[in-house]
Design an enzyme around this catalytic site. Structure first.
Site, PDB file in Angstrom:
ATOM      1  N   GLY A  12      -8.673 -10.277  19.293  1.00 58.21           N
ATOM      2  CA  GLY A  12      -9.659  -9.185  19.254  1.00 58.21           C
ATOM      3  C   GLY A  12     -10.882  -9.628  18.485  1.00 58.21           C
ATOM      4  CG  ASN A 105      -7.815   2.782  10.840  1.00 57.97           C
ATOM      5  OD1 ASN A 105      -7.305   2.311   9.822  1.00 57.97           O
ATOM      6  ND2 ASN A 105      -9.110   3.032  10.940  1.00 57.97           N
ATOM      7  CB  SER A 131     -10.378  -0.154   3.856  1.00 57.17           C
ATOM      8  OG  SER A 131     -11.500   0.664   3.601  1.00 57.17           O
ATOM      9  CE  LYS A 185      -8.415   1.627   6.312  1.00 54.33           C
ATOM     10  NZ  LYS A 185      -8.934   2.313   7.444  1.00 54.33           N
ATOM     11  CG  HIS A 188      -8.469   4.141   2.335  1.00 56.48           C
ATOM     12  ND1 HIS A 188      -9.383   4.254   3.369  1.00 56.48           N
ATOM     13  CD2 HIS A 188      -9.101   3.425   1.369  1.00 56.48           C
ATOM     14  CE1 HIS A 188     -10.505   3.635   3.032  1.00 56.48           C
ATOM     15  NE2 HIS A 188     -10.353   3.123   1.830  1.00 56.48           N
ATOM     16  CG  ASN A 189      -9.120   5.879   7.018  1.00 53.52           C
ATOM     17  OD1 ASN A 189      -9.162   5.010   6.153  1.00 53.52           O
ATOM     18  ND2 ASN A 189      -9.405   5.638   8.273  1.00 53.52           N
ATOM     19  CD  GLU A 192     -13.340   6.430   5.353  1.00 49.13           C
ATOM     20  OE1 GLU A 192     -12.765   5.380   5.018  1.00 49.13           O
ATOM     21  OE2 GLU A 192     -13.673   6.661   6.528  1.00 49.13           O
ATOM     22  NE  ARG A 447       9.056  34.291   3.947  1.00 44.30           N
ATOM     23  CZ  ARG A 447      10.234  33.807   3.599  1.00 44.30           C
ATOM     24  NH1 ARG A 447      10.655  33.947   2.360  1.00 44.30           N
ATOM     25  NH2 ARG A 447      10.980  33.173   4.467  1.00 44.30           N
ATOM     26  CG  HIS A 453      12.443  36.479   5.799  1.00 39.95           C
ATOM     27  ND1 HIS A 453      13.115  35.887   6.841  1.00 39.95           N
ATOM     28  CD2 HIS A 453      11.410  37.164   6.362  1.00 39.95           C
ATOM     29  CE1 HIS A 453      12.512  36.197   7.984  1.00 39.95           C
ATOM     30  NE2 HIS A 453      11.478  36.977   7.716  1.00 39.95           N
TER      31      HIS A 453
HETATM   32  C1  6PG Z   1     -12.411   1.842   6.539  1.00 41.12           C
HETATM   33  C2  6PG Z   1     -12.675   3.046   7.410  1.00 41.12           C
HETATM   34  C3  6PG Z   1     -12.472   2.780   8.857  1.00 41.12           C
HETATM   35  C4  6PG Z   1     -12.646   4.021   9.733  1.00 41.12           C
HETATM   36  C5  6PG Z   1     -14.017   4.583   9.754  1.00 41.12           C
HETATM   37  C6  6PG Z   1     -14.266   5.640  10.831  1.00 41.12           C
HETATM   38  O1  6PG Z   1     -11.604   1.989   5.639  1.00 41.12           O
HETATM   39  O2  6PG Z   1     -13.021   0.781   6.737  1.00 41.12           O
HETATM   40  O3  6PG Z   1     -11.783   4.055   7.039  1.00 41.12           O
HETATM   41  O4  6PG Z   1     -11.186   2.278   9.030  1.00 41.12           O
HETATM   42  O5  6PG Z   1     -12.307   3.674  11.021  1.00 41.12           O
HETATM   43  O6  6PG Z   1     -14.338   5.102   8.519  1.00 41.12           O
HETATM   44  O7  6PG Z   1     -13.456   6.758  10.709  1.00 41.12           O
HETATM   45  P1  6PG Z   1     -13.846   8.102  11.478  1.00 41.12           P
HETATM   46  O8  6PG Z   1     -14.477   7.695  12.782  1.00 41.12           O
HETATM   47  O9  6PG Z   1     -12.603   8.860  11.690  1.00 41.12           O
HETATM   48  O10 6PG Z   1     -14.844   8.794  10.595  1.00 41.12           O
END
Ligand code: 6PG
Length: 470
Positions: A12, A105, A131, A185, A188-189, A192, A447, A453
């Site tokens: 890739g 991901n 990331s 991960k 993490h997102n 984010e 409830r 319940h």
């Molecule tokens: C990273 C990011 C990455 C992610 C983008 C887009 O850690 O480098 O998390 O992996 O793909 O941030 O995410 P979205 O398109 O869902 O905003």
């Protein structure tokens, strides 16, 4: 003469893949790439310079036969069915003990399925979150691998060399078995998403309540980036405000359509947290806000139908000071929720995650890197069984000294019609999590009233039911 065998293979060769493989080569390992697109293969060979250092082929057999054993093959292809089809095409060419690493991901249950499937065939499979975007892949990402601990030893030297470094320490560590890497991960997102939502709504507040210009916003975010809010996202936000538009005389940020897209990792975090019964409201609302943002046409129509208060002026310097405190408070809540999710998921899925180690490898390279992560690392290192960051003594003062600013801004936003959903939810999370008694005794009574319940009591053990309508 036997042909040269390369240390590392990568399938890739899009931007991420090409950058990652060049990073591997820059760190003294030989690397071989593979992609169906000949143009991408040629571009890599050209950029790599020396074919003994970096080489590539469109032919999967040539690719596999060019790698030293156990082969270490990383896939940087879009998550989903493509990962399965690449695995299927490589399988007949591989030998037992070879290692496939999915660097995309991927959804964690897909990783579990692939890992079990490949294990039967004697192949080691890793789900490794990577990331840091394109730049991170080239210069040092944060890498979150999960899979077989024994097989990780073959990958470790390469990953440690290519990863970002925080004060000399590599931002990669073996995280746990099966899908531990992809799960970490994913969370993490989710964090984010939360941090991005928070930085954007504080921008809205500064603009509407404080009338800050883009130049002032640029200065404010860059000053914040020198202090305790120092983070990748605050840093790039400050740069975004300084970007001029090529097509008009204005600033680019003002010309960008306010519809945020998503690829799904934030939503997965939220969905899985719901499945496990872990509250992550700041992440949930960040996903919902992207969904609300997508309803541009409806929002525009609704905007015409309803009046909104004209925001009362806020003294600029006071607003900036309070916004800094509130953002810091809310950042802590977003990390606290994500870490809490990791702690509980670790028990549920048997990942045996070391939260201190995770915070440690997030200190550099990744999108959520921030000065705060050094404090979070210390909190979990000194108390590995910490259930929630809010229970760490080292965080009490940080939260206590900033929560009032969050209260003031949330109430200002509510009165003045400025939506602060991330900040409000962070505050709600804090107030609820730190309340010894919540009114959910009433929900239990309701409830039991309508559905028998049952409920528990505060003064004695047991399960009770009352015939409320007697
Ligand atoms: C990273 C990011 C990455 C992610 C983008 C887009 O850690 O480098 O998390 O992996 O793909 O941030 O995410 P979205 O398109 O869902 O905003």
């Amino acid at each position: 003469m036997t042909a040269q065998l390369y240390d590392f293979g990568l399938v890739g060769l899009g931007v991420m893949g090409r950058n990652f493989i060049l990073n591997v080569a820059d760190n003294g390992f030989t690397a071989f790439g593979n992609d169906l697109d000949e143009a991408k293969v040629n571009a890599l060979i050209e950029e790599g310079g020396d074919p003994n250092r970096v080489n590539a082929s469109v032919d999967a057999t040539v690719f596999v036969n060019s790698l030293s054993k156990p082969r270490k093959i990383m896939l940087l292809v879009p998550a989903g069915k493509i990962v399965d089809s690449v695995i299927e095409s490589l399988l007949p060419l591989l030998d037992e003990e070879d290692i496939i690493i999915d660097g995309g991901n991927s959804f964690f249950t897909d990783t579990d399925r692939r890992e079990a499937y490949l294990k039967e065939k004697g192949i080691n499979f890793f789900g490794a979150g990577v990331s840091g975007g394109a730049k991170g892949a080239r210069l040092g990402p944060s890498i979150m691998p999960g899979g077989s601990k024994a097989a990780y030893q073959h990958v470790k030297p390469i990953f440690e060399a290519v990863s970002a470094k925080y004060k000399g320490e590599p931002c990669v560590a073996y995280l746990g078995p099966k899908s531990a890497g992809n799960y970490v991960k994913m969370v993490h997102n989710g964090i984010e998403y939360g941090l991005m939502q928070l930085t954007s709504e504080i921008y809205d507040l500064l603009k509407k309540a404080g009338k800050l210009s883009n130049e002032e916003l640029h200065k404010t975010y860059s000053e914040w980036n020198q202090g305790r809010l120092q983070s990748f996202l605050v840093e790039i936000t400050s740069e975004i405000f300084a970007q001029k538009d090529d097509l008009t005389d204005g600033d680019l940020v003002d010309m960008i359509l306010d519809k945020a897209k998503q690829k799904g990792t934030g939503k997965w975090t939220s969905q899985n947290a719901m499945d496990l019964g872990i509250p992550v409201p700041t992440i949930d609302i960040a996903v919902s806000m992207r969904e609300i943002s997508a309803l541009k046409a409806e929002r525009t129509k609704a905007d015409e139908r309803y009046d909104r208060p004209e925001p009362e002026a806020f003294i600029k310097s006071a607003l900036v000071e309070k916004a800094e405190q509130a953002l810091y408070f809310a950042f802590i809540m977003a990390y606290a929720q994500g870490m809490h999710q990791l702690a509980d998921a670790s028990k549920e899925y048997g990942y045996e995650l070391d939260l201190g180690e995770i915070a440690k490898i997030w200190r550099a390279g990744c999108i959520i890197r921030a000065a705060l992560l050094a404090d979070i690392t210390e909190a979990y290192q000194s108390e590995p069984e910490l259930q929630n960051l809010l229970l760490s003594k080292s965080f009490v003062e940080k939260v206590q000294s900033t929560v009032d600013a969050a209260r003031e801004l949330v109430s200002y936003g509510a009165v003045n019609g400025i939506p602060l959903p991330g900040l409000s939810n962070a505050l709600i999370y804090f107030d609820a999590y730190t309340s010894q008694r919540l009114p959910l005794n009433l929900i239990q009574a309701q409830r039991d009233y309508f559905g028998s319940h049952t409920y528990e009591r505060i003064d004695r053990e047991g399960i009770f039911h009352t015939d409320w309508q007697e």
